[in-house]
Design a protein around this motif. Structure first.
Motif, PDB file in Angstrom:
ATOM      1  N   TYR A 201       0.829  -1.213   0.000  1.00 22.89           N
ATOM      2  CA  TYR A 201       0.000   0.000   0.000  1.00 22.89           C
ATOM      3  C   TYR A 201       0.860   1.259   0.000  1.00 22.89           C
ATOM      4  O   TYR A 201       0.544   2.249   0.664  1.00 22.89           O
ATOM      5  CB  TYR A 201      -0.962   0.014   1.194  1.00 22.89           C
ATOM      6  N   ILE A 202       1.960   1.213  -0.739  1.00 18.03           N
ATOM      7  CA  ILE A 202       2.801   2.403  -0.900  1.00 18.03           C
ATOM      8  C   ILE A 202       2.116   3.326  -1.907  1.00 18.03           C
ATOM      9  O   ILE A 202       1.771   2.909  -3.011  1.00 18.03           O
ATOM     10  CB  ILE A 202       4.211   2.026  -1.389  1.00 18.03           C
ATOM     11  N   ARG A 207       5.926   6.590  -4.528  1.00 19.38           N
ATOM     12  CA  ARG A 207       6.702   5.840  -5.512  1.00 19.38           C
ATOM     13  C   ARG A 207       7.339   6.784  -6.526  1.00 19.38           C
ATOM     14  O   ARG A 207       8.510   6.640  -6.888  1.00 19.38           O
ATOM     15  CB  ARG A 207       5.798   4.820  -6.206  1.00 19.38           C
ATOM     16  N   LEU A 208       6.562   7.754  -7.001  1.00 16.38           N
ATOM     17  CA  LEU A 208       7.101   8.719  -7.952  1.00 16.38           C
ATOM     18  C   LEU A 208       8.242   9.519  -7.334  1.00 16.38           C
ATOM     19  O   LEU A 208       9.248   9.801  -8.003  1.00 16.38           O
ATOM     20  CB  LEU A 208       6.000   9.680  -8.414  1.00 16.38           C
ATOM     21  N   ARG A 209       8.097   9.871  -6.070  1.00 17.87           N
ATOM     22  CA  ARG A 209       9.129  10.674  -5.403  1.00 17.87           C
ATOM     23  C   ARG A 209      10.435   9.897  -5.275  1.00 17.87           C
ATOM     24  O   ARG A 209      11.514  10.415  -5.590  1.00 17.87           O
ATOM     25  CB  ARG A 209       8.641  11.108  -4.026  1.00 17.87           C
ATOM     26  N   LYS A 213      14.064  10.473  -7.362  1.00 16.01           N
ATOM     27  CA  LYS A 213      15.355  10.676  -6.709  1.00 16.01           C
ATOM     28  C   LYS A 213      16.403   9.661  -7.186  1.00 16.01           C
ATOM     29  O   LYS A 213      17.593   9.827  -6.906  1.00 16.01           O
ATOM     30  CB  LYS A 213      15.203  10.568  -5.192  1.00 16.01           C
ATOM     31  N   ASN A 214      15.948   8.625  -7.854  1.00 19.44           N
ATOM     32  CA  ASN A 214      16.848   7.578  -8.360  1.00 19.44           C
ATOM     33  C   ASN A 214      16.584   7.347  -9.843  1.00 19.44           C
ATOM     34  O   ASN A 214      16.174   6.252 -10.257  1.00 19.44           O
ATOM     35  CB  ASN A 214      16.637   6.278  -7.572  1.00 19.44           C
ATOM     36  N   PRO A 215      16.817   8.355 -10.673  1.00 19.23           N
ATOM     37  CA  PRO A 215      16.450   8.233 -12.095  1.00 19.23           C
ATOM     38  C   PRO A 215      17.267   7.204 -12.857  1.00 19.23           C
ATOM     39  O   PRO A 215      16.756   6.575 -13.782  1.00 19.23           O
ATOM     40  CB  PRO A 215      16.694   9.647 -12.637  1.00 19.23           C
ATOM     41  N   LEU A 253      15.016   0.160  -4.821  1.00 18.15           N
ATOM     42  CA  LEU A 253      14.533   1.495  -4.482  1.00 18.15           C
ATOM     43  C   LEU A 253      13.974   1.588  -3.058  1.00 18.15           C
ATOM     44  O   LEU A 253      14.045   2.633  -2.416  1.00 18.15           O
ATOM     45  CB  LEU A 253      13.439   1.916  -5.474  1.00 18.15           C
ATOM     46  N   PHE A 254      13.395   0.501  -2.579  1.00 11.50           N
ATOM     47  CA  PHE A 254      12.766   0.479  -1.257  1.00 11.50           C
ATOM     48  C   PHE A 254      13.365  -0.655  -0.415  1.00 11.50           C
ATOM     49  O   PHE A 254      12.659  -1.592  -0.044  1.00 11.50           O
ATOM     50  CB  PHE A 254      11.251   0.284  -1.385  1.00 11.50           C
ATOM     51  N   PRO A 255      14.646  -0.592  -0.092  1.00 13.18           N
ATOM     52  CA  PRO A 255      15.290  -1.690   0.638  1.00 13.18           C
ATOM     53  C   PRO A 255      14.680  -1.942   2.013  1.00 13.18           C
ATOM     54  O   PRO A 255      14.618  -3.070   2.475  1.00 13.18           O
ATOM     55  CB  PRO A 255      16.751  -1.257   0.737  1.00 13.18           C
ATOM     56  N   GLU A 256      14.235  -0.884   2.691  1.00 11.30           N
ATOM     57  CA  GLU A 256      13.665  -1.059   4.027  1.00 11.30           C
ATOM     58  C   GLU A 256      12.346  -1.819   3.977  1.00 11.30           C
ATOM     59  O   GLU A 256      12.079  -2.671   4.816  1.00 11.30           O
ATOM     60  CB  GLU A 256      13.454   0.298   4.695  1.00 11.30           C
ATOM     61  N   ASP A 257      11.521  -1.528   2.958  1.00 10.87           N
ATOM     62  CA  ASP A 257      10.256  -2.250   2.814  1.00 10.87           C
ATOM     63  C   ASP A 257      10.496  -3.710   2.470  1.00 10.87           C
ATOM     64  O   ASP A 257       9.796  -4.590   2.933  1.00 10.87           O
ATOM     65  CB  ASP A 257       9.389  -1.590   1.724  1.00 10.87           C
ATOM     66  N   GLY A 258      11.533  -3.969   1.669  1.00 14.51           N
ATOM     67  CA  GLY A 258      11.861  -5.340   1.343  1.00 14.51           C
ATOM     68  C   GLY A 258      12.380  -6.102   2.551  1.00 14.51           C
ATOM     69  O   GLY A 258      12.041  -7.249   2.772  1.00 14.51           O
TER      70      GLY A 258
END
Length: 261
Positions: A201-202, A207-209, A213-215, A253-258
């Protein structure tokens, strides 16, 4: 997976994810799940081509019916022009079939692609967040539907905003091609990372932000997916490779969520 190095390294890393998925799918025996998305995508493409072939003639006749009465050079020219209309309509349907392959095939194969994404994530981090109960299922479904509508709206808005560039001769056309290509790479990354993101539920804006930041890693992934459309054999397996590869991109991109799983 840590985000490190400069933008070029990140770009190469993102570009590699769809190809790394070949190993993930093989090692974890997931290729049988890839068959159904491949059949759906290929079937949709072939259906549109056959439809185009069958309708090209009737459409041509509806626009330009009757015999050509002119003789000589003019008659031959008009005959050739009338015949070329059938080819043009077929090519239009071929182009439409390609667009439907890109836009509709992922939606039709979504349940199978989401399963591939889940299996990939479980293989990489050991656990996968899943909705609990009937309420959780409907919440996840509505969340995913909202995400898909936002992606569609942003894609249409972006392309409409870029269209005026074509009013500038030569330079404007070149800028349109370049910017629209980069925009499509970014939107492909946004679209496919929706599967692991929606399980948590991100929000779409978050996600766009993060991707903004990581193009490098995001654009690299999108370019790889786009190029795979033109590679025989691999383009049939593209949906599954993109679903698995985008899960690796998400965990990048989302290591903490993983890690939280």
């Amino acid at each position: 997976m840590q985000k490190e190095g400069d933008m070029m390294n990140a770009f190469i890393r993102g570009f590699s994810y769809p190809f790394q998925s070949i190993g993930i799918l093989g090692k974890n025996r997931l290729w049988h799940l890839a068959v159904i998305p491949a059949v759906i995508a290929l079937g949709l493409f072939i259906f549109m081509l056959v439809l185009g072939f069958r309708l090209a003639g009737p459409l041509r006749d509806a626009i330009w019916s009757g015999d050509i009465s002119a003789a000589g050079f003019l008659g031959g020219l008009l005959t050739a022009l009338r015949a070329s209309l059938k080819v043009i309509f077929f090519l239009l349907f071929a182009g439409l079939s390609f667009l439907l392959y890109v836009m509709l095939a992922p939606a039709l194969a979504a349940p199978f692609l989401d399963l591939i994404s889940e299996k990939t994530e479980k293989a990489l981090v050991g656990s996968v967040p899943t909705p609990r109960g009937l309420g959780g299922f409907f919440r996840a479904a509505l969340f995913g539907l909202g995400d898909a509508l936002r992606i569609l709206g942003l894609t249409l808005a972006g392309n409409l905003l870029l269209m005026p560039l074509n009013l500038l001769p030569l330079l404007g056309n070149m800028l349109f091609v370049l910017i629209s290509a980069v925009f499509s790479w970014y939107m492909l990354a946004v679209e496919y990372t929706g599967m692991p993101a929606n399980r948590r539920y991100i929000s779409f804006s978050s996600r766009l932000r993060i991707m903004g930041k990581n193009p490098g890693v995001s654009l690299g992934f999108g370019l790889a997916v786009q190029l795979l459309l033109f590679v025989p054999v691999l383009n049939v397996l593209l949906l599954s490779m993109a679903a698995s590869g985008s899960t690796m991109l998400f965990l990048d991109l989302f290591p903490e969520d993983g890690a939280d799983g």
